[in-house]
Design a protein around this motif. Structure first.
Motif, PDB file in Angstrom:
ATOM      1  N   SER A 964      -3.787  -1.857  10.936  1.00  0.00           N
ATOM      2  CA  SER A 964      -4.111  -0.728  10.059  1.00  0.00           C
ATOM      3  C   SER A 964      -5.457  -0.171  10.457  1.00  0.00           C
ATOM      4  N   SER A 965      -5.664   1.109  10.143  1.00  0.00           N
ATOM      5  CA  SER A 965      -6.939   1.782  10.383  1.00  0.00           C
ATOM      6  C   SER A 965      -7.260   2.592   9.142  1.00  0.00           C
ATOM      7  N   LEU A 966      -8.287   3.541   9.284  1.00  0.00           N
ATOM      8  CA  LEU A 966      -8.660   4.351   8.116  1.00  0.00           C
ATOM      9  C   LEU A 966      -7.495   5.181   7.627  1.00  0.00           C
ATOM     10  N   ASP A 967      -6.634   5.688   8.548  1.00  0.00           N
ATOM     11  CA  ASP A 967      -5.591   6.621   8.117  1.00  0.00           C
ATOM     12  C   ASP A 967      -4.211   6.254   8.657  1.00  0.00           C
ATOM     13  N   SER A 968      -3.990   5.003   9.126  1.00  0.00           N
ATOM     14  CA  SER A 968      -2.655   4.646   9.643  1.00  0.00           C
ATOM     15  C   SER A 968      -2.393   3.162   9.437  1.00  0.00           C
ATOM     16  N   ILE A 969      -1.080   2.851   9.390  1.00  0.00           N
ATOM     17  CA  ILE A 969      -0.609   1.462   9.295  1.00  0.00           C
ATOM     18  C   ILE A 969       0.598   1.336  10.208  1.00  0.00           C
ATOM     19  N   THR A 970       0.667   0.242  10.999  1.00  0.00           N
ATOM     20  CA  THR A 970       1.795  -0.010  11.901  1.00  0.00           C
ATOM     21  C   THR A 970       2.668  -1.114  11.309  1.00  0.00           C
ATOM     22  N   LEU A 971       4.001  -0.834  11.203  1.00  0.00           N
ATOM     23  CA  LEU A 971       4.979  -1.770  10.656  1.00  0.00           C
ATOM     24  C   LEU A 971       5.900  -2.265  11.740  1.00  0.00           C
TER      25      LEU A 971
END
Length: 1325
Positions: A964-971
């Motif tokens: 995850s980052s400030l504006d994204s999440i990887t699933l």
């Protein structure tokens, strides 16, 4: 004529009504066939005698003779009479009237010689279908002959010897009642020394100087003629020879003494009966009266024994100071030798009375009316017994059967008439006459030949209502000839059969043992015979029971306050309950202070009179419930506490009225220690079978000090008593003395008889053995009897001792047997045992189901059908079928599964189909079927293969947040473990979640089957997101898997705040995504820390209020506090979802340290505010001077006024003085020895004041028509009319019994009048 009222008095009535009242208890009613009068209206019926007079009829010559003879039939019968065996033409005698429509005779004997109508009468009732006859009525006139003239010489007797004063009353019809009285008409006292015998003579075991008197008078009362006669007085003088010289002897002219023995003590001897032995005969069913009167000095005591038995029975009683033995309802077992023993300190004397028991004929089975259809066969039985054996004679239509017209269908065999293939028109009335030397029995029984179609007599559409778990009875009363067969249906479809739930009785009534709501509905009964069919509908409604949920509770209320008793009820919605309140089992006082509300009773301004037990009773039309509670009223001022303790144990246990099967136990209660005794518990110890073990026997209410105990034979009893109050049980009392009961045959058989076939060719019979208490005697064994059911084989038997089972071998496979187990001991056998049916051992089934077919409904459910096996091949009780099935592989797979997980479904009973749930879609399955019984499974059927279609898939195997980052999440995710078909792709849904757990709008994304990773952009920083992922096939989407996670926190916006005087909150932890998935622990990061703002406090009377500012995602927030400088643990209160909290229960004048703490279950770190010091102020004193209060001043004034009123009342009473009527003074000084005599002690019953005023022959009455009577029923002095002589010259008296008492002001002084024997006898009657 008289009859008894409820209070035991005699009420006189006149005319024919008196005869009806006297003989009503002797009337006999015949069996009615059929019972319903609506059916009788259209049916022919032979005559039936419904009412007749007793066989022996003694009439009063001053009243009409009424001989009852009533009968019914269709057509109505006509009547005729015989007298002394010849026809009696009632129409030729003007004095004889036969009531219209009846055979009852009324004979007017006024002005006629009553003797002319004495004789033997018999009534006959005739109609077109037969003739019924009555009993023979022996009609006799009551007689009261005069006393023979005699002169009674004065008797002088020596002190200490015995004496007999003979009465010898005239023989009357019926015999008179005898009583000895003195000149003042006072009853002579009887005791152990002085006795009145059954023959009326007066016996003295030894005479004393106080027996000297000149007025021993014997009175005889003749009840039918209502006359009283007296014997001439007898004078008795008792002399003491030690103080008497010869001069005194010559002065008294003593020529004979009652005995030539010198004065002094001597051995007992019998005055009645004489000699060492005597005999007595008694008829079965009558009362045996044995009498032994002994002489001796000191006065002997009498005891009784029966040779070869004990005199212990509820039918046996002792009277007249044990000188008389009575045995009621005599039977054959009462025959034997009875020994009476007279004992004093000088010796004993014995007399043996040999009792023989004979019997007039009595019914074993009286003949019953019989309705037959044409060509049917029936029997009429007349079963009687007697001693000697009665002779049975048969009559038909009043004619001896030997003289009746020949009937080939009729055959007589001793006590049975057999009627074969009867024909229409052969209806008749049969009479059975059984007689021996002691009496006879006569009974009529008609045989009516009818051909009638069925009729249902129960009203149609009747509604039956019952409460759940109670039995329900649905009636189907019917009539028809031949007798109809009854069948039942529920809701016009389901046939109702006899079984565990239903019972169909012989009269057609359907019984449901335990009714449940599902039993409600419409029931149809059908009556069928060969002439037709008839049906009737009834309805059953099963209601919920009425129950009191909230019961009244015990209340202690101060005087002047209010008391409230609650009574909340649950009931069936269709029933309307009515609530009633009782006080001490009576209606509530009519007082406005008592207010009955919907579910409570409110009592205002309670007083001491309101104390008691209050009961709430709830009634509906079907049931009721009740509950009680006590109200105790106490003074308003404080009172010393009452000490309640358990009661002291009872004392002085005593056993009386001892018999073989019962004994009476009495005791003295101990101190209850201010708590009333609720009950007494009686326990027993069996010193023979269970020494040292105390068992509960029974209990009685706390107000009783005696108990009648039912006992078992062959037990060595010892008893003790415990008292119970609301505190608890007392210690046990000291044991009573030992009481041993005699052995007897068993009263019961072993229970829980089980018949089980455990192995082929065997049968195990087991039972629960009797306890030592139940054995009733030594040598207890069990007689096991068996035979194969539905065969004509004889019973086989085997006695078993000290065991609870018996194993039969060599039996056929699964064959029903009839079993009986009976208890026996050395004294006989138990009652006839109940029949139990069981089957011999089972074997494995021989064949497998065939023609198996499978119908697949969907991907998870399939139906299996098969052809049941033949019953013979089951070789036992069919329990059902087992379906064995397993998954071979998925349809998209090529290899079979290595480990087949076989599943089994059982289908109970004789089934031919079943369902297989829980299948996996898109799979290949195999199955086979076995039949099974109690022994085991039969052989399997051939395997059957079937396939299931596609279904929705399972959930993806995992869903992880990779980064995850400030504006994204990887699933990233994995395919489902069970795809249940061909996988078509995935659907992803996600939403943002803010600090208040509110979710934002949902966004959706679809993916192909081969995609398992996605990066979501354009998300908000420091935000929690929730993800939902599901897989899908052509059948749709499957189950969802979820995951949560944070984007990275923007540190520029999350700096801590600092308040003046407060430290900063904890610095935030490094920003990392938060995940709650258990499947990806390597990707978790520490949670984001909470943010606390300003903490404020305030203090009120209720507690301390704490408020704070907080932002964060932690689940649990607590307010914790502790006393300043204390080392105790922190107290904490959970305050989730709130920003303020009140701490209650703080101690005034105390300082507390307070803090707010946040905890997360996934993180061991504690986040807290700085501690705050909170001080609770002390409460000022509120003491008030009571003397200055208004209520106290008012109370003192009221007390002073009450004292002044009481002083005035006392002063008035003192000056007024007291007066009381003379009558009350006289009643208060009555002689306590004068008591009214009653029938049960051998004296006369009391006549009431409602007698008729018809004077008796030769009687004299006062000129004003009244008889004055003293207020005391016991006095015999103040009766009659002064100097007018009431006695005839022979000493007898014939007079009218007193009429209504009247007191006139001019009656004068009653005490100067001569006593009247009539009124005197009334006071004893």
């Amino acid at each position: 004529m008289a009859h008894s009222t409820a209070d035991g008095n005699m009420v006189w009535v006149s005319g024919s009504g008196a005869v009806l009242l006297i003989f009503l208890s002797h009337m006999t009613s015949a069996l009615e066939v059929p019972l319903d009068p609506k059916v009788l209206e259209g049916l022919p019926q032979p005559p039936t005698i419904t009412l007749q007079s007793p066989k022996d009829y003694i009439f009063d010559p001053r009243e009409n003779i009424v001989i009852h003879c009533e009968a019914k039939g269709k057509p109505h019968p006509f009547f005729s009479w015989t007298r002394n065996g010849t026809h009696f033409d009632v129409e030729k005698d003007s004095k004889v009237l036969m009531k219209p429509g009846s055979g009852t005779l009324v004979i007017d004997i006024s002005g006629e010689k009553a003797e002319a109508y004495e004789g033997t009468y018999q009534c006959t009732a005739h109609n077109d279908h037969g003739t019924a006859v009555s009993n023979n009525f022996v009609i006799r006139q009551s007689r009261s002959p005069l006393w023979s003239k005699e002169r009674n010489d004065a008797i002088t007797v020596q002190r200490g010897v015995s004496l007999v004063l003979q009465c010898r009353p005239p023989a009357g019809l019926p015999p008179p009642l005898i009583l000895w009285m003195d000149n003042n008409l006072q009853k002579l006292p009887l005791d152990q020394r002085v006795s009145q015998a059954l023959n009326g003579d007066l016996y003295f075991a030894n005479v004393l100087p106080e027996d000297t008197r000149s007025d021993y008078i014997c009175y005889a009362r003749f009840p039918h003629t209502r006359t009283i006669q007296q014997k001439q007085p007898i004078s008795v003088t008792v002399l003491d020879m030690e103080t008497m010289n010869e001069t005194v002897a010559a002065l008294y002219n003593i020529t004979e003494f009652g005995s030539d023995r010198p004065e002094g003590e001597h051995r007992p001897g019998f005055m009645l009966p004489l000699g060492p032995a005597s005999t007595q005969m008694v008829l079965r069913g009558e009362t045996l009266v044995l009498e032994c009167i002994a002489e001796g000095l000191p006065t002997p005591e009498i005891s009784w024994q029966k040779d070869g038995g004990e005199l212990i029975s509820s039918r046996i009683s002792l009277h007249n100071f044990k000188k008389m033995l009575k045995i009621s309802e005599v039977n054959e077992a009462d025959a034997g030798d009875y020994r009476c023993t007279a004992t004093n300190k000088l010796g004993t004397a014995h007399h043996v009375i040999k009792v023989t028991v004979k019997a007039a004929p009595f019914w074993i089975s009286a003949p019953r009316n019989l309705i037959l259809a044409p060509n049917e066969t029936g029997i009429v039985t007349c079963r009687v017994n007697g001693e000697p054996k009665p002779q049975i004679s048969w009559f038909v239509n009043g004619v001896p059967i030997a003289n009746a017209p020949e009937d080939k269908s009729r055959k007589v065999e001793d006590d049975t008439v057999i009627l074969s293939s009867v024909q229409s028109g052969s209806s008749a009335v049969y009479q059975c006459n059984a007689s021996n030397e002691f009496g006879y029995l006569m009974a009529n029984a008609f045989v009516s030949v009818l051909a009638e179609p069925p009729r249902v007599l129960t009203p149609p559409n009747q509604v039956y209502q019952v409460i759940t778990n109670n039995p329900a009875l649905l009636h189907c009363s019917s009539f028809g000839s031949p007798l109809p067969t009854i069948t039942w249906f529920k809701d016009s479809q389901t046939s109702v059969k006899d079984g565990d739930q239903y019972v169909i009785h012989e009269n057609g009534t359907l019984e449901i043992h335990v009714a449940q709501p599902l039993n409600s509905g419409k029931y149809t009964c059908i009556a069928t015979n060969n002439l037709g069919i008839k049906e009737n509908h009834v309805f059953l409604e099963v209601k919920e029971p009425t129950r009191i949920l909230k019961q009244p509770e015990y209340k202690v209320v101060q005087r002047g306050m209010s008391a409230v008793f609650e009574c909340k009820v649950k009931h069936d919605h269709s029933l309307v309950p009515t609530m009633t309140w009782l006080k001490d089992n009576a209606e509530l006082p009519e007082d406005g202070r008592f207010a009955v509300e919907t579910d409570r009773l409110n009592i205002k301004d309670v007083t001491s009179e309101d104390e008691g037990t209050y009961t709430c009773i709830v009634n509906t039309t079907l049931d009721r419930d009740s509950a009680s509670a006590m109200l105790t009223v106490v003074e308003a001022t404080p009172t010393p506490a009452i000490v309640y303790e358990k009661p002291d144990p009872p004392t002085d246990l005593e056993l009386t009225d001892q018999t073989d099967r019962s004994v009476q136990l009495t005791w003295i209660p101990g101190d209850d220690h201010n708590s009333p005794t609720q009950k007494f518990l009686i326990q027993y110890e069996d010193l023979l079978h269970q020494p040292g073990t105390w068992n509960n026997l029974t209990d009685v209410v706390g107000t009783s000090t005696t108990a009648q105990l039912n006992l078992s034979p062959f037990v060595y009893y010892s008893f003790r008593v415990l008292a119970l109050n609301h505190v608890g049980y007392s210690d046990p009392s000291q044991p009573s003395r030992q009481y041993r009961t005699n052995p007897a045959a068993p009263d019961e058989n072993p229970s829980d008889v089980q018949v089980v076939g455990t192995e082929p060719g065997s049968l195990v019979i087991s039972w629960t053995q009797l306890t030592g208490l139940q054995s009733n005697g030594p040598g207890l064994e069990y007689k096991v009897q068996w035979r194969q059911k539905d065969t004509d084989t004889d019973w086989s038997s085997q006695n078993v001792a000290n065991d609870s089972k018996f194993i039969m071998t060599g039996t056929p496979t699964f064959v029903p047997f009839e079993i009986k187990v009976q208890a026996i001991n050395d004294y006989g056998s138990g009652p006839e045992p109940e029949l139990v049916v069981g089957y011999s051992g089972e074997d494995l089934p021989l064949s497998a189901p065939e023609s198996i077919q499978v119908m697949v409904n969907n991907g998870t459910l399939a139906e299996v059908h098969w052809e049941p096996v033949s019953p013979n091949s089951v070789r036992g009780k069919l329990q059902g079928y087992k379906v064995f099935y397993w998954r071979e592989r998925g349809l998209h797979e090529t290899e079979e599964e290595k480990d087949h997980k076989e599943q089994v479904l059982m289908f109970s009973g004789n089934r031919s189909e079943g369902r297989l749930p829980g299948l996996q879609p898109y799979s290949l399955y195999k199955l086979f079927i076995k039949v099974f019984n109690s022994k085991g499974d039969g052989p399997p059927s051939p395997n059957k293969t079937f396939e299931t279609p596609e279904g929705v898939p399972g959930s993806p195997s995992f869903l992880n947040i990779v980064s995850s980052s400030l504006d994204s999440i990887t699933l990233e995710w994995g395919p489902p473990k069970n795809s249940n078909g061909r996988l078509a792709g995935y659907t992803l849904k996600y939403q943002a979640v803010n600090n208040t757990n509110e979710v934002g709008p949902a966004k959706y994304m679809n993916f192909l089957a081969n995609e398992t990773r996605i990066t979501l952009g354009n998300l908000n920083a420091s935000m929690l997101y929730k993800f939902y992922l599901s897989a899908k096939t052509i059948k749709g989407s499957g189950h969802i898997i979820t995951e949560e996670g944070f984007t990275v926190m923007d540190t520029a916006r999350t700096q801590p705040t600092v308040e003046t005087g407060k430290g900063p909150t904890e610095p935030p932890h490094p920003t990392s995504p938060i995940t709650q998935s258990p499947n990806s622990p390597l990707h978790k990061a520490p949670p984001v820390g909470p943010v606390f703002g300003t903490v404020n406090t305030s203090v009120s009377e209720e507690g301390a209020v704490i408020s704070w500012e907080y932002s964060g995602h932690h689940k649990n927030i607590y307010v914790e506090y502790i006393v300043e400088n204390s080392k105790e643990d922190w107290k904490k209160e959970l305050v989730n979802g709130s920003h303020s909290h009140m701490i209650k229960g703080l101690k005034p004048g105390t300082s507390y340290r307070v803090r707010v703490v946040a905890r997360d279950p996934t993180d061991a770190t504690i986040h807290s505010t700085d501690e705050v010091l909170v001080t609770v102020p002390a409460v000022p004193s509120r003491q008030v001077d009571i003397a200055t209060q208004g209520w106290f001043i008012g109370l003192m004034c009221a007390i002073a006024l009450l004292i002044l009123v009481l002083l005035i009342v006392c002063f008035i009473k003192r000056n007024k003085g007291g007066k009381y009527p003379v009558k009350e003074k006289e009643e208060a000084h009555q002689d306590p020895e004068i008591q009214p005599m009653k029938e049960d002690d051998g004296t006369f019953g009391e006549y009431s004041d409602t007698e008729d005023h018809k004077p008796l022959k030769g009687s004299r009455t006062p000129s004003n028509g009244t008889v004055r009577r003293d207020e005391s029923d016991d006095s015999l002095v103040d009766y009659g009319e002064g100097g007018d002589g009431q006695f005839n010259e022979d000493g007898s008296f014939i007079g009218q019994y007193s009429g209504k008492k009247e007191k006139d002001t001019h009656e004068g002084n009653e005490s100067s009048e001569a006593p009247s024997p009539v009124n005197a006898m009334n006071s004893f009657v």
